[in-house]
Scaffold this motif. Structure first.
Motif, mmCIF file in Angstrom:
data_model
loop_
_atom_site.group_PDB
_atom_site.id
_atom_site.type_symbol
_atom_site.label_atom_id
_atom_site.label_comp_id
_atom_site.label_asym_id
_atom_site.label_seq_id
_atom_site.Cartn_x
_atom_site.Cartn_y
_atom_site.Cartn_z
ATOM 1 N N UNK A 1 0.832 -1.203 0.000
ATOM 2 C CA UNK A 1 0.000 0.000 0.000
ATOM 3 C C UNK A 1 0.866 1.252 0.000
ATOM 4 N N UNK A 2 0.411 2.277 -0.706
ATOM 5 C CA UNK A 2 0.977 3.594 -0.518
ATOM 6 C C UNK A 2 0.489 4.143 0.816
ATOM 7 N N UNK A 3 1.224 5.081 1.386
ATOM 8 C CA UNK A 3 0.878 5.573 2.714
ATOM 9 C C UNK A 3 0.879 7.098 2.762
ATOM 10 N N UNK A 4 -0.209 7.649 3.285
ATOM 11 C CA UNK A 4 -0.253 9.056 3.681
ATOM 12 C C UNK A 4 -0.182 9.045 5.198
ATOM 13 N N UNK A 5 0.908 9.539 5.753
ATOM 14 C CA UNK A 5 1.096 9.492 7.195
ATOM 15 C C UNK A 5 1.072 10.897 7.769
ATOM 16 N N UNK A 6 0.688 11.002 9.023
ATOM 17 C CA UNK A 6 0.566 12.320 9.632
ATOM 18 C C UNK A 6 1.502 12.476 10.820
ATOM 19 N N UNK A 7 1.790 13.742 11.102
ATOM 20 C CA UNK A 7 2.579 14.111 12.272
ATOM 21 C C UNK A 7 1.991 15.396 12.819
ATOM 22 N N UNK A 8 2.264 15.700 14.070
ATOM 23 C CA UNK A 8 1.855 16.972 14.658
ATOM 24 C C UNK A 8 3.069 17.866 14.836
ATOM 25 N N UNK A 9 3.941 17.568 15.793
ATOM 26 C CA UNK A 9 5.106 18.410 16.052
ATOM 27 C C UNK A 9 6.400 17.827 15.524
ATOM 28 N N UNK A 10 6.402 16.541 15.180
ATOM 29 C CA UNK A 10 7.654 15.845 14.870
ATOM 30 C C UNK A 10 7.810 15.617 13.363
ATOM 31 N N UNK A 11 7.988 16.707 12.612
ATOM 32 C CA UNK A 11 8.095 16.605 11.152
ATOM 33 C C UNK A 11 9.338 15.829 10.730
ATOM 34 N N UNK A 12 10.430 16.019 11.454
ATOM 35 C CA UNK A 12 11.695 15.378 11.079
ATOM 36 C C UNK A 12 11.570 13.860 11.087
ATOM 37 N N UNK A 13 10.986 13.314 12.139
ATOM 38 C CA UNK A 13 10.844 11.862 12.211
ATOM 39 C C UNK A 13 9.771 11.347 11.256
ATOM 40 N N UNK A 14 8.765 12.174 10.953
ATOM 41 C CA UNK A 14 7.785 11.785 9.932
ATOM 42 C C UNK A 14 8.468 11.635 8.581
ATOM 43 N N UNK A 15 9.389 12.538 8.278
ATOM 44 C CA UNK A 15 10.140 12.437 7.018
ATOM 45 C C UNK A 15 11.042 11.208 7.027
ATOM 46 N N UNK A 16 11.531 10.830 8.213
ATOM 47 C CA UNK A 16 12.327 9.606 8.325
ATOM 48 C C UNK A 16 11.452 8.378 8.030
ATOM 49 N N UNK A 17 10.194 8.391 8.480
ATOM 50 C CA UNK A 17 9.276 7.295 8.144
ATOM 51 C C UNK A 17 9.085 7.214 6.638
ATOM 52 N N UNK A 18 8.880 8.374 6.011
ATOM 53 C CA UNK A 18 8.738 8.414 4.540
ATOM 54 C C UNK A 18 9.996 7.849 3.882
ATOM 55 N N UNK A 19 11.164 8.259 4.369
ATOM 56 C CA UNK A 19 12.421 7.803 3.786
ATOM 57 C C UNK A 19 12.557 6.285 3.881
ATOM 58 N N UNK A 20 12.200 5.731 5.044
ATOM 59 C CA UNK A 20 12.324 4.288 5.219
ATOM 60 C C UNK A 20 11.373 3.529 4.305
#
Length: 252
Positions: free
Chosen positions: A26-45
C-alpha cells in the motif's frame, strides 16, 4: 495500489504500522503533529524499501482543521497516487496522561477527551467520503480498558480508550453497508516514546514490567504494527467489530 492513511506515524506504533502496511504494497499518507523530522524519516524508510509515502501535518486536537486536512489528503491522493479515494485508515495518533482521580484537572480531562476520542471520531467522519467501499479502519484502543488491567492514575485515559472500543463496534455496524470493516487494536505496554518517553528515561522499569507478560518481554512497536497491517489487509477481510488485544499476554 491501495493507499492507507496512518495518523501519528512519526514514531512508535504509528511509524511501525505505516512501514508494515507499505511492505504489503500500500501507498501511505502518514501524519505528524510536532515531529516533522521523524515523519520524514518514516517516509524515507518506506521509499528506501521501494514504497511510496507522503507526510502531512495534522493536529488531532483541532477539529476545525479537519476539512482542510481532508482537502490535503485528496490532493495527495490525486498528485502522488492518481486516486480520488483511499482504502485503509489507522487512527493511531494520541498521547497518555496520568493522574489520580482526585487530582485530575478539568482542562487536562478536556484535552485528553479531544485527543483520544473526539478527534478520532470527527476525523473519521471527515475522511469517510474519501474511504473506498470495501475499505478497512483500525482504531487504537489499549489493554488498560480491559477488565484485567487496572493501573491507578490512568482512569481518564483508560475510560476514553474504552469509548474507542465501543465506537469501533458501532462504526463496524454503520459502515458495513459499504463493506468497510472496523476493528480496534489494544496494545499492552510497548516501548515507544509514549508517556513523555518514559521507557527511555526510566529503562530500569523494563525488566520488572516484563515479568507481567506471559511471553516474557515488553512489547515492541512492530509487534503492534504488524497486527494492524494484517487487519487492514486481505488477511483480515472477515474480521470486523472486534477489539483485539495485542499484548504478549500482559497480566494473563
Amino acid at each position: 495500489m491501495k493507499v492507507a492513511v496512518v495518523t501519528g506515524a512519526s514514531s512508535g506504533i504509528g511509524q511501525s504500522a505505516a512501514i508494515q502496511i507499505a511492505k504489503r504494497g500500500s501507498g501511505v499518507i502518514l501524519t505528524y503533529n510536532s515531529n516533522e523530522l521523524d515523519a520524514k524519516e518514516t517516509v524515507r524508510r518506506i521509499e528506501q524499501a521501494g514504497g511510496t509515502a507522503v507526510a502531512l501535518h495534522l493536529d488531532l486536537g483541532d477539529t476545525s482543521g479537519f476539512v482542510a486536512f481532508r482537502a490535503a489528503v485528496a490532493d495527495a491522493l490525486r498528485v502522488t497516487f492518481q486516486r480520488d479515494s483511499f482504502d485503509q485508515l489507522v487512527n493511531n495518533a494520541g498521547f497518555a496522561g496520568m493522574a489520580m482521580i482526585e487530582d485530575v484537572q478539568e482542562q487536562d480531562f478536556d484535552r485528553m477527551t479531544v485527543g483520544l476520542f473526539k478527534g478520532p471520531f470527527f476525523l473519521t467522519q471527515a475522511l469517510l467520503p474519501l474511504i473506498t467501499d470495501g475499505g478497512a479502519i483500525v482504531n487504537l484502543s489499549s489493554n488498560s480498558a480491559q477488565p484485567h488491567t487496572t493501573a491507578p492514575g490512568y482512569s481518564v485515559y483508560a475510560a476514553l480508550k474504552g469509548a474507542v472500543v465501543v465506537l469501533s463496534r458501532y462504526m463496524a455496524k454503520e459502515f458495513s453497508s459499504r463493506g468497510i470493516r472496523v476493528n480496534s487494536v489494544a496494545p499492552g505496554a510497548t516501548v515507544t516514546r509514549f508517556a513523555d518517553d518514559a521507557f527511555a528515561k526510566n529503562p530500569e522499569i523494563i525488566p520488572e514490567l516484563a515479568k507481567s507478560f506471559a511471553l516474557g518481554r515488553v512489547g515492541e512497536p512492530d509487534d503492534i504494527g504488524m497486527a494492524i497491517a494484517m487487519l487492514v489487509s486481505e488477511e483480515g477481510r472477515w474480521i470486523t467489530g472486534q477489539d483485539i488485544e495485542v499484548s504478549g499476554g500482559q497480566n494473563l
